[in-house]
Write a protein that holds these residues in place. Structure first.
Motif, PDB file in Angstrom:
ATOM      1  N   LYS A  54       6.751  -1.617   7.557  1.00  0.00           N
ATOM      2  CA  LYS A  54       5.773  -2.189   8.487  1.00  0.00           C
ATOM      3  C   LYS A  54       4.359  -1.647   8.295  1.00  0.00           C
ATOM      4  O   LYS A  54       3.478  -1.941   9.088  1.00  0.00           O
ATOM      5  N   ARG A  55       4.153  -0.874   7.232  1.00  0.00           N
ATOM      6  CA  ARG A  55       2.861  -0.210   7.089  1.00  0.00           C
ATOM      7  C   ARG A  55       1.718  -1.186   6.834  1.00  0.00           C
ATOM      8  O   ARG A  55       0.561  -0.861   7.077  1.00  0.00           O
ATOM      9  N   TYR A  56       2.023  -2.365   6.329  1.00  0.00           N
ATOM     10  CA  TYR A  56       0.973  -3.372   6.076  1.00  0.00           C
ATOM     11  C   TYR A  56       1.152  -4.590   6.983  1.00  0.00           C
ATOM     12  O   TYR A  56       0.693  -5.684   6.670  1.00  0.00           O
ATOM     13  N   LEU A  57       1.838  -4.367   8.114  1.00  0.00           N
ATOM     14  CA  LEU A  57       2.136  -5.466   9.034  1.00  0.00           C
ATOM     15  C   LEU A  57       1.079  -5.511  10.135  1.00  0.00           C
ATOM     16  O   LEU A  57       0.852  -4.528  10.834  1.00  0.00           O
TER      17      LEU A  57
ATOM     18  N   THR B  81     -22.592   1.933   4.370  1.00  0.00           N
ATOM     19  CA  THR B  81     -23.373   2.173   3.162  1.00  0.00           C
ATOM     20  C   THR B  81     -22.439   2.347   1.968  1.00  0.00           C
ATOM     21  O   THR B  81     -21.241   2.622   2.124  1.00  0.00           O
ATOM     22  N   LYS B  82     -22.978   2.208   0.781  1.00  0.00           N
ATOM     23  CA  LYS B  82     -22.195   2.343  -0.439  1.00  0.00           C
ATOM     24  C   LYS B  82     -21.511   3.708  -0.479  1.00  0.00           C
ATOM     25  O   LYS B  82     -22.136   4.740  -0.242  1.00  0.00           O
ATOM     26  N   GLY B  83     -20.208   3.694  -0.731  1.00  0.00           N
ATOM     27  CA  GLY B  83     -19.436   4.926  -0.794  1.00  0.00           C
ATOM     28  C   GLY B  83     -18.668   5.238   0.477  1.00  0.00           C
ATOM     29  O   GLY B  83     -17.774   6.095   0.470  1.00  0.00           O
ATOM     30  N   ASP B  84     -18.991   4.546   1.596  1.00  0.00           N
ATOM     31  CA  ASP B  84     -18.260   4.775   2.843  1.00  0.00           C
ATOM     32  C   ASP B  84     -16.852   4.189   2.750  1.00  0.00           C
ATOM     33  O   ASP B  84     -16.641   3.128   2.130  1.00  0.00           O
ATOM     34  N   GLU B  85     -15.902   4.862   3.380  1.00  0.00           N
ATOM     35  CA  GLU B  85     -14.564   4.284   3.447  1.00  0.00           C
ATOM     36  C   GLU B  85     -14.532   3.236   4.557  1.00  0.00           C
ATOM     37  O   GLU B  85     -15.120   3.423   5.633  1.00  0.00           O
ATOM     38  N   VAL B  86     -13.854   2.130   4.297  1.00  0.00           N
ATOM     39  CA  VAL B  86     -13.708   1.058   5.279  1.00  0.00           C
ATOM     40  C   VAL B  86     -12.522   1.415   6.172  1.00  0.00           C
ATOM     41  O   VAL B  86     -11.379   1.468   5.715  1.00  0.00           O
ATOM     42  N   LEU B  87     -12.792   1.646   7.457  1.00  0.00           N
ATOM     43  CA  LEU B  87     -11.774   2.126   8.385  1.00  0.00           C
ATOM     44  C   LEU B  87     -11.655   1.174   9.571  1.00  0.00           C
ATOM     45  O   LEU B  87     -12.657   0.650  10.072  1.00  0.00           O
ATOM     46  N   VAL B  88     -10.428   0.970  10.025  1.00  0.00           N
ATOM     47  CA  VAL B  88     -10.162   0.048  11.120  1.00  0.00           C
ATOM     48  C   VAL B  88      -9.135   0.659  12.063  1.00  0.00           C
ATOM     49  O   VAL B  88      -8.240   1.388  11.626  1.00  0.00           O
ATOM     50  N   SER B  89      -9.271   0.378  13.348  1.00  0.00           N
ATOM     51  CA  SER B  89      -8.254   0.823  14.298  1.00  0.00           C
ATOM     52  C   SER B  89      -7.063  -0.121  14.234  1.00  0.00           C
ATOM     53  O   SER B  89      -7.217  -1.342  14.324  1.00  0.00           O
ATOM     54  N   TYR B  90      -5.878   0.426  14.064  1.00  0.00           N
ATOM     55  CA  TYR B  90      -4.675  -0.394  14.024  1.00  0.00           C
ATOM     56  C   TYR B  90      -4.262  -0.867  15.413  1.00  0.00           C
ATOM     57  O   TYR B  90      -3.438  -1.765  15.544  1.00  0.00           O
ATOM     58  N   GLY B  91      -4.819  -0.257  16.441  1.00  0.00           N
ATOM     59  CA  GLY B  91      -4.491  -0.643  17.806  1.00  0.00           C
ATOM     60  C   GLY B  91      -3.352   0.177  18.382  1.00  0.00           C
ATOM     61  O   GLY B  91      -2.460   0.655  17.666  1.00  0.00           O
ATOM     62  N   ALA B  92      -3.376   0.310  19.713  1.00  0.00           N
ATOM     63  CA  ALA B  92      -2.354   1.117  20.379  1.00  0.00           C
ATOM     64  C   ALA B  92      -0.965   0.526  20.196  1.00  0.00           C
ATOM     65  O   ALA B  92       0.029   1.254  20.088  1.00  0.00           O
ATOM     66  N   GLY B  93      -0.878  -0.820  20.134  1.00  0.00           N
ATOM     67  CA  GLY B  93       0.423  -1.454  19.968  1.00  0.00           C
ATOM     68  C   GLY B  93       1.102  -1.079  18.665  1.00  0.00           C
ATOM     69  O   GLY B  93       2.324  -0.912  18.612  1.00  0.00           O
ATOM     70  N   TYR B  94       0.326  -0.940  17.598  1.00  0.00           N
ATOM     71  CA  TYR B  94       0.880  -0.568  16.293  1.00  0.00           C
ATOM     72  C   TYR B  94       1.527   0.814  16.371  1.00  0.00           C
ATOM     73  O   TYR B  94       2.664   1.024  15.945  1.00  0.00           O
ATOM     74  N   TRP B  95       0.787   1.760  16.965  1.00  0.00           N
ATOM     75  CA  TRP B  95       1.305   3.123  17.017  1.00  0.00           C
ATOM     76  C   TRP B  95       2.444   3.251  18.010  1.00  0.00           C
ATOM     77  O   TRP B  95       3.377   4.030  17.777  1.00  0.00           O
ATOM     78  N   ARG B  96       2.410   2.476  19.113  1.00  0.00           N
ATOM     79  CA  ARG B  96       3.558   2.498  20.018  1.00  0.00           C
ATOM     80  C   ARG B  96       4.801   2.002  19.311  1.00  0.00           C
ATOM     81  O   ARG B  96       5.895   2.543  19.460  1.00  0.00           O
ATOM     82  N   GLY B  97       4.635   0.925  18.510  1.00  0.00           N
ATOM     83  CA  GLY B  97       5.793   0.404  17.771  1.00  0.00           C
ATOM     84  C   GLY B  97       6.327   1.403  16.769  1.00  0.00           C
ATOM     85  O   GLY B  97       7.535   1.564  16.613  1.00  0.00           O
ATOM     86  N   MET B  98       5.426   2.118  16.097  1.00  0.00           N
ATOM     87  CA  MET B  98       5.847   3.125  15.134  1.00  0.00           C
ATOM     88  C   MET B  98       6.578   4.268  15.837  1.00  0.00           C
ATOM     89  O   MET B  98       7.606   4.778  15.364  1.00  0.00           O
ATOM     90  N   ASP B  99       6.062   4.666  16.992  1.00  0.00           N
ATOM     91  CA  ASP B  99       6.708   5.743  17.736  1.00  0.00           C
ATOM     92  C   ASP B  99       8.102   5.352  18.192  1.00  0.00           C
ATOM     93  O   ASP B  99       9.029   6.169  18.187  1.00  0.00           O
ATOM     94  N   LEU B 100       8.263   4.069  18.599  1.00  0.00           N
ATOM     95  CA  LEU B 100       9.581   3.611  19.030  1.00  0.00           C
ATOM     96  C   LEU B 100      10.579   3.639  17.881  1.00  0.00           C
ATOM     97  O   LEU B 100      11.762   3.964  18.069  1.00  0.00           O
ATOM     98  N   GLN B 101      10.098   3.273  16.694  1.00  0.00           N
ATOM     99  CA  GLN B 101      10.986   3.280  15.533  1.00  0.00           C
ATOM    100  C   GLN B 101      11.370   4.701  15.156  1.00  0.00           C
ATOM    101  O   GLN B 101      12.440   4.932  14.644  1.00  0.00           O
TER     102      GLN B 101
END
Length: 444
Positions: free
Chosen positions: A368-371, A424-444
């Protein structure tokens, strides 16, 4: 929902969005039909003696009688007064006749585009309850027959006319605004494009004279949808749901109802045995939205509109990014900018294999890491795709912060990735996966 009203500029609280006085498409109740003027809805002073189902005030009597003459003949053909006196409702028949009269002789009491706009409104006959539909079909047929010459009673024209009138009645069922005191209703087509929300940002008011006003009740940013409420929103969720189901024949999916449903499910989820949690996760994902993301993306759409760009942009290729070791500890590979991006820029779309909630729930935790949950019952798995967006990491647990956000588009089975900060050039592109993603991971 097919259409809605969107703010094209920032609107302060108290902004009047719509002010409409008669004429509008009015449909007086059987008890008020001889008490209110059929033209302007002011108190009536004289009624039509011939049909007994129409009345006028002093100012409107002369013009109103001339305009009503043909309609009066139709009323008499069906003995509407006798029907009303016997307790049978006649309001829907009178609406069908009034619509026909306006088409034949012009809209004396309507704005020029009201009839055309009326037919653009939602009024799905298929949503009429089965126990009500036969009556509606009979009314449409009766109105079509009474307003045509007898020779046309079996013609194809008559059948089409009956179908059209059934559609008009259906639109009245789903779009009418009630007059105070149960005196009938109005259909104001421009007001009918405001969708329902149990926490609306606008309020509609209707006076006894048919004056309709819609104004904002809070500040609304450009790009956000404008909502009114069709019911009493002080009631608890289950009563609101039952009222809308009974009167409007739809199930509310506004953010307030979904939040309350989500909170209810979360409470059950915490207390449920482990063998029941997967089914509850599926149910939660069918209904539970992410209101923080929704609010953020509404602001992004508003900024794009302000800059003269479309709310949804064409599908771009992923360019100006590269994959290398992430700066987030333990995250593996990450996505980095190989050029600068401005706030509000669209980097690309997250896409891949599309799954439903049940399919997603059956996946192993490591799969589920790319879900990405794109919306109710829509998941996107980018694991086996060429979408480089799957390398975006969540800065959770680090000192870094997200600089992009998802604009989820479940109907298109994708999610746009937009800059929420200057990159800016060289910055890592970062996104919040959302609380639901981490709750689902914790349940698993």
């Amino acid at each position: 929902v097919e259409r809605g009203c969107i703010a094209t500029r920032d609107l302060p609280a108290g902004t009047v969005l719509l002010l409409r006085v008669p004429p509008a498409i009015s449909n007086l109740s059987d008890t008020a039909v001889n008490e209110r003027c059929t033209v302007c809805l002011r108190p009536a002073t004289v009624e039509c003696e011939a049909c007994g189902c129409c009345a006028f005030c002093e100012q409107c009597e002369q013009a109103g009688r001339q305009w009503h003459a043909t309609e009066c003949e139709w009323y008499q053909r069906l003995s509407l007064k006798e029907m009303r006196d016997s307790g049978a409702p006649t309001d829907l028949l009178r609406l069908a006749f009034r619509y026909t009269l306006c088409q034949y002789f012009g809209p004396m009491m309507l704005a020029e585009n009201d009839l055309q706009m009326l037919m653009l409104l939602a009024g799905p006959v298929a949503r009429i309850p089965p126990e009500t539909l036969p009556t509606i079909l009979k009314l449409g047929r009766a109105a079509a027959v009474a307003s045509h010459a007898p020779a046309a009673a079996n013609s194809e024209v008559l059948r089409k006319r009956a179908k059209e009138l059934v559609g008009v009645i259906a639109r009245r069922m789903y779009n009418a605004l009630g007059l105070p005191g149960g005196q009938g209703c109005l259909i104001v087509p421009s007001a009918s494009f405001f969708n329902h929300h149990c926490s609306p940002n606008c309020k509609v008011s209707v006076s006894t004279s048919g004056r309709v006003t819609i104004r904002t009740t809070q500040e609304v940013v450009a790009g956000a949808e404008l909502f009114i409420s069709y019911i009493d929103t002080t009631q608890p969720a289950h009563i609101r749901a039952a009222t809308l189901k009974q009167s409007m024949h739809f199930e509310c999916r506004c953010s307030r109802c979904l939040d309350e449903a989500g909170q209810h499910l979360e409470e059950h989820l915490e207390a449920a045995p482990s063998e029941q949690q997967q089914d509850l996760v599926v149910e939660r994902d069918l209904y539970y939205p992410d209101p923080v993301e929704a609010k953020m993306m509404a602001g992004m759409r508003a900024r794009r509109l302000e800059e003269g760009r479309p709310a949804e942009e064409p599908y771009p290729e992923w360019e100006g990014v590269e994959v290398r070791a992430s700066s987030v500890e333990g995250a593996g590979k990450g996505l980095f900018a190989s050029r600068s991006w401005d706030k509000g820029d669209l980097l690309g779309y997250y896409y891949g294999n599309v799954l439903c909630s049940a399919q997603a729930a059956q996946m192993a935790c490591d799969d589920k890491r790319y879900l990405l949950r794109a919306g109710p019952n829509v998941y996107i798995d980018a694991a086996d795709s060429d979408c480089v967006a799957r390398y975006m990491n969540d800065p959770r647990g680090s000192a870094l912060v997200a600089n992009v956000a998802f604009d989820k588009q479940p109907s298109r089975q994708r999610a746009g990735v937009y800059c929420i900060k200057q990159i800016t050039k060289g910055d890592e592109v970062l996104v919040s996966y959302g609380a639901g993603y981490w709750r689902g991971m914790d349940l698993q």
